[in-house]
Write a protein that holds these residues in place. Structure first.
Motif, PDB file in Angstrom:
ATOM      1  N   LEU A 135       0.835  -1.198   0.000  1.00  0.00           N
ATOM      2  CA  LEU A 135       0.000   0.000   0.000  1.00  0.00           C
ATOM      3  C   LEU A 135       0.869   1.247   0.000  1.00  0.00           C
ATOM      4  O   LEU A 135       1.928   1.277   0.636  1.00  0.00           O
ATOM      5  N   THR A 136       0.411   2.271  -0.686  1.00  0.00           N
ATOM      6  CA  THR A 136       1.116   3.547  -0.657  1.00  0.00           C
ATOM      7  C   THR A 136       0.872   4.220   0.701  1.00  0.00           C
ATOM      8  O   THR A 136      -0.081   3.889   1.406  1.00  0.00           O
ATOM      9  N   LEU A 151      -9.153   2.970  -0.975  1.00  0.00           N
ATOM     10  CA  LEU A 151      -9.175   1.780  -1.823  1.00  0.00           C
ATOM     11  C   LEU A 151     -10.523   1.647  -2.535  1.00  0.00           C
ATOM     12  O   LEU A 151     -10.596   1.164  -3.666  1.00  0.00           O
ATOM     13  N   TYR A 152     -11.597   2.064  -1.851  1.00  0.00           N
ATOM     14  CA  TYR A 152     -12.921   2.016  -2.471  1.00  0.00           C
ATOM     15  C   TYR A 152     -13.063   3.051  -3.579  1.00  0.00           C
ATOM     16  O   TYR A 152     -13.971   2.946  -4.407  1.00  0.00           O
ATOM     17  N   LEU A 153     -12.187   4.053  -3.577  1.00  0.00           N
ATOM     18  CA  LEU A 153     -12.253   5.112  -4.581  1.00  0.00           C
ATOM     19  C   LEU A 153     -11.286   4.866  -5.735  1.00  0.00           C
ATOM     20  O   LEU A 153     -11.124   5.742  -6.590  1.00  0.00           O
ATOM     21  N   THR A 154     -10.634   3.715  -5.757  1.00  0.00           N
ATOM     22  CA  THR A 154      -9.770   3.370  -6.881  1.00  0.00           C
ATOM     23  C   THR A 154     -10.580   3.479  -8.171  1.00  0.00           C
ATOM     24  O   THR A 154     -11.633   2.834  -8.289  1.00  0.00           O
ATOM     25  N   PRO A 155     -10.154   4.280  -9.127  1.00  0.00           N
ATOM     26  CA  PRO A 155     -10.983   4.538 -10.313  1.00  0.00           C
ATOM     27  C   PRO A 155     -11.475   3.256 -10.992  1.00  0.00           C
ATOM     28  O   PRO A 155     -10.685   2.419 -11.420  1.00  0.00           O
ATOM     29  N   LEU A 199      -4.780  -3.439  -8.973  1.00  0.00           N
ATOM     30  CA  LEU A 199      -3.326  -3.293  -8.863  1.00  0.00           C
ATOM     31  C   LEU A 199      -2.878  -1.851  -8.998  1.00  0.00           C
ATOM     32  O   LEU A 199      -1.716  -1.532  -8.710  1.00  0.00           O
ATOM     33  N   GLN A 200      -3.777  -0.981  -9.427  1.00  0.00           N
ATOM     34  CA  GLN A 200      -3.432   0.427  -9.638  1.00  0.00           C
ATOM     35  C   GLN A 200      -3.461   1.162  -8.311  1.00  0.00           C
ATOM     36  O   GLN A 200      -4.530   1.441  -7.767  1.00  0.00           O
ATOM     37  N   ARG A 201      -2.297   1.481  -7.802  1.00  0.00           N
ATOM     38  CA  ARG A 201      -2.193   2.058  -6.469  1.00  0.00           C
ATOM     39  C   ARG A 201      -2.595   3.530  -6.457  1.00  0.00           C
ATOM     40  O   ARG A 201      -2.380   4.263  -7.422  1.00  0.00           O
ATOM     41  N   ASN A 202      -3.179   3.933  -5.332  1.00  0.00           N
ATOM     42  CA  ASN A 202      -3.614   5.327  -5.167  1.00  0.00           C
ATOM     43  C   ASN A 202      -2.488   6.126  -4.525  1.00  0.00           C
ATOM     44  O   ASN A 202      -2.090   5.863  -3.390  1.00  0.00           O
ATOM     45  N   HIS A 203      -2.011   7.090  -5.267  1.00  0.00           N
ATOM     46  CA  HIS A 203      -0.904   7.901  -4.779  1.00  0.00           C
ATOM     47  C   HIS A 203      -1.416   9.170  -4.109  1.00  0.00           C
ATOM     48  O   HIS A 203      -2.599   9.314  -3.842  1.00  0.00           O
ATOM     49  N   PRO A 207      -1.951   6.186 -15.308  1.00  0.00           N
ATOM     50  CA  PRO A 207      -2.949   5.242 -14.780  1.00  0.00           C
ATOM     51  C   PRO A 207      -4.215   5.185 -15.620  1.00  0.00           C
ATOM     52  O   PRO A 207      -4.525   6.098 -16.389  1.00  0.00           O
ATOM     53  N   TYR A 208      -4.946   4.091 -15.442  1.00  0.00           N
ATOM     54  CA  TYR A 208      -6.295   4.001 -15.999  1.00  0.00           C
ATOM     55  C   TYR A 208      -7.192   4.982 -15.240  1.00  0.00           C
ATOM     56  O   TYR A 208      -7.081   5.129 -14.017  1.00  0.00           O
ATOM     57  N   LEU A 209      -8.101   5.618 -15.955  1.00  0.00           N
ATOM     58  CA  LEU A 209      -8.948   6.639 -15.355  1.00  0.00           C
ATOM     59  C   LEU A 209     -10.306   6.117 -14.904  1.00  0.00           C
ATOM     60  O   LEU A 209     -11.077   6.845 -14.295  1.00  0.00           O
ATOM     61  N   GLY A 210     -10.600   4.872 -15.205  1.00  0.00           N
ATOM     62  CA  GLY A 210     -11.883   4.308 -14.810  1.00  0.00           C
ATOM     63  C   GLY A 210     -12.141   3.007 -15.535  1.00  0.00           C
ATOM     64  O   GLY A 210     -11.278   2.476 -16.249  1.00  0.00           O
ATOM     65  N   LEU A 211     -13.348   2.475 -15.368  1.00  0.00           N
ATOM     66  CA  LEU A 211     -13.722   1.198 -15.940  1.00  0.00           C
ATOM     67  C   LEU A 211     -13.649   1.223 -17.472  1.00  0.00           C
ATOM     68  O   LEU A 211     -12.978   0.386 -18.095  1.00  0.00           O
TER      69      LEU A 211
END
Length: 322
Positions: free
Chosen positions: A158-159, A169-173, A240-244, A283-287
Motif C-alpha cells: 500500500l502507498t 481503496l474504495y475510490l480506486t478509479p 493493482l493500480q495504487r492510489n498515490h 494510470p487508468y482513469l476508470g472502468l
C-alpha cells in the motif's frame, strides 16, 4: 452453534481449498495482470522503445513461468491475505447470516429474494474488496513478503496515502463500478433466468428436468461469459493500480518512503520478474478507460484472458441449479 464434527469438516474443506485454489488463483491473477502492449512505447524523452516484459500467451504458460522463477513459494503468494479474509467472511456468515454451511465462492448468497440476494452480495463485496486488493497485489509483487509480518507487507503493498486513508481503496478509479456491475449481472440477470429455466428440484426428481430449458440456460451462461470475463480482467488491472498522494499530501515524501519500504524486501525471483506491470505514471482513469486502453494497447483478446475459467464458473452454477 456448530458441533466439533462440523467444525472439523469446515476446517478440512477450507484447508483443501487453499492448497488447490491459491496457486490456481495466483496464476490467474498474474496472467490477467501481465502488461503486454502490441506496439512501441515512448520513454521519458519521447523516443520509441520496444516492450521488454514477458510475453505470456496462455494460463498454463504463466503457471510454468511462475514455478520456474519463484518456485512453490511463488505459487502460494497471497496465501495469508486469502486465509485471513476467508476466516473473516466465514465468521461473519456463521455469526450474522442464516446460512448453516457457508461455501467458498464469490457470490454464494442465502436462498432468498432477488433484492435480498443483491443486498447480501454487495455487502460481502464491500467487506472483501480491501482484502481482494491486498491479495492481488501480494500475488503480483516481485518482492518476497513475510508470512507473519503483516505490517511490513502492508508497507510494501500500500502507498502511504492508502495506509493513511484506507477507505481510498474504495475510490480506486473504476474498481467499485466493475465489482458492482459484475454483481448486478449475476444477481439481476442470471439469477432470474436460472429460476425461470432451471427451477430447483426435489431429491429424486431428476427425470422431471426439461433438457431443452437446461440447454437454453447453458447457452445463456456461455453468452454471459462475453460480458463477465472482461469485467473480471479489468477488475484485476484496477485493483493493482495504487492510489498515490492526494492534494493535501506531500507526493515527494510519499515516493521516498515507498521506495525505502520496498528496498527492505527481497526479490522472490533470482533473475527476473514473473510479469510486467503497466507504469503507474499513466494510470487508468476508470472502468471504460481501462477497457479501451487494453484494447488499444494490447488487443481485444487481452480482455478475455483465461475466459474459459469464467465460463467454468458460470457453468458450475448449472450443476448447483439442478
Amino acid at each position: 452453534m456448530l458441533g466439533l464434527l462440523e467444525i472439523f469438516v469446515l476446517v478440512l474443506t477450507l484447508a483443501l481449498s487453499f492448497i488447490i485454489f491459491v496457486p490456481l488463483t495466483g496464476v490467474l491473477v498474474r496472467f490477467r495482470a501481465n502488461y503486454n502492449p502490441k506496439g512501441l512505447q515512448l520513454d521519458s524523452e519521447g523516443n520509441a522503445q520496444p516492450h521488454t516484459g514477458p510475453v505470456i500467451t496462455s494460463y498454463f504458460a504463466m503457471f510454468k513461468r511462475v514455478y520456474q522463477i519463484e518456485g512453490w513459494s511463488g505459487l502460494y503468494k497471497g496465501l495469508m491475505p486469502t486465509l485471513l479474509s476467508t476466516l473473516f467472511v466465514t465468521a461473519i456468515i456463521l455469526l450474522f447470516m442464516d446460512t448453516p454451511s457457508p461455501s467458498h465462492g464469490k457470490y454464494v448468497a442465502p436462498n432468498t429474494s432477488i433484492l435480498g440476494t443483491l443486498f447480501y452480495s454487495i455487502l460481502m463485496m464491500l467487506l472483501s474488496l480491501p482484502t481482494s486488493v491486498i491479495t492481488y497485489r501480494s500475488i503480483t509483487t516481485p518482492l518476497r513478503l513475510p508470512y507473519l509480518n503483516p505490517a511490513k507487507s502492508l508497507r510494501v503493498l500500500l502507498t502511504p496515502t492508502e495506509r493513511r486513508k484506507p477507505w481510498i481503496l474504495y475510490l480506486t478509479p473504476g474498481l467499485l463500478a466493475a465489482s458492482v456491475l459484475h454483481i448486478l449481472i449475476v444477481v439481476l440477470f442470471l439469477g432470474p433466468i436460472r429460476r425461470l429455466l432451471v427451477p430447483p428440484l426435489e431429491t429424486g426428481a431428476f427425470e422431471k428436468i426439461s433438457f431443452w430449458r437446461l440447454g437454453v440456460y447453458i447457452v445463456v451462461m456461455i453468452a454471459a461469459t462475453i460480458v463477465l470475463s472482461p469485467l473480471e480482467v479489468v477488475a484485476v488491472r484496477l485493483a493493482l493500480q495504487r492510489n498515490h498522494a492526494s492534494a493535501d499530501y506531500n507526493s515527494i515524501s510519499q515516493e521516498i518512503n515507498a521506495d525505502a519500504d520496498e528496498q527492505e524486501a527481497e526479490f522472490a525471483g533470482n533473475e527476473e520478474d514473473v510479469i510486467g506491470l503497466r507504469s503507474e505514471t499513466d494510470p487508468y482513469l476508470g472502468l471504460l478507460d481501462c477497457g479501451k486502453r487494453m484494447i488499444d494497447e494490447e488487443g481485444v483478446f487481452s480482455l478475455y484472458r483465461a475466459w474459459w475459467i469464467t465460463l467454468l464458473g458460470v457453468l458450475g452454477s448449472v450443476a448447483s441449479a439442478i
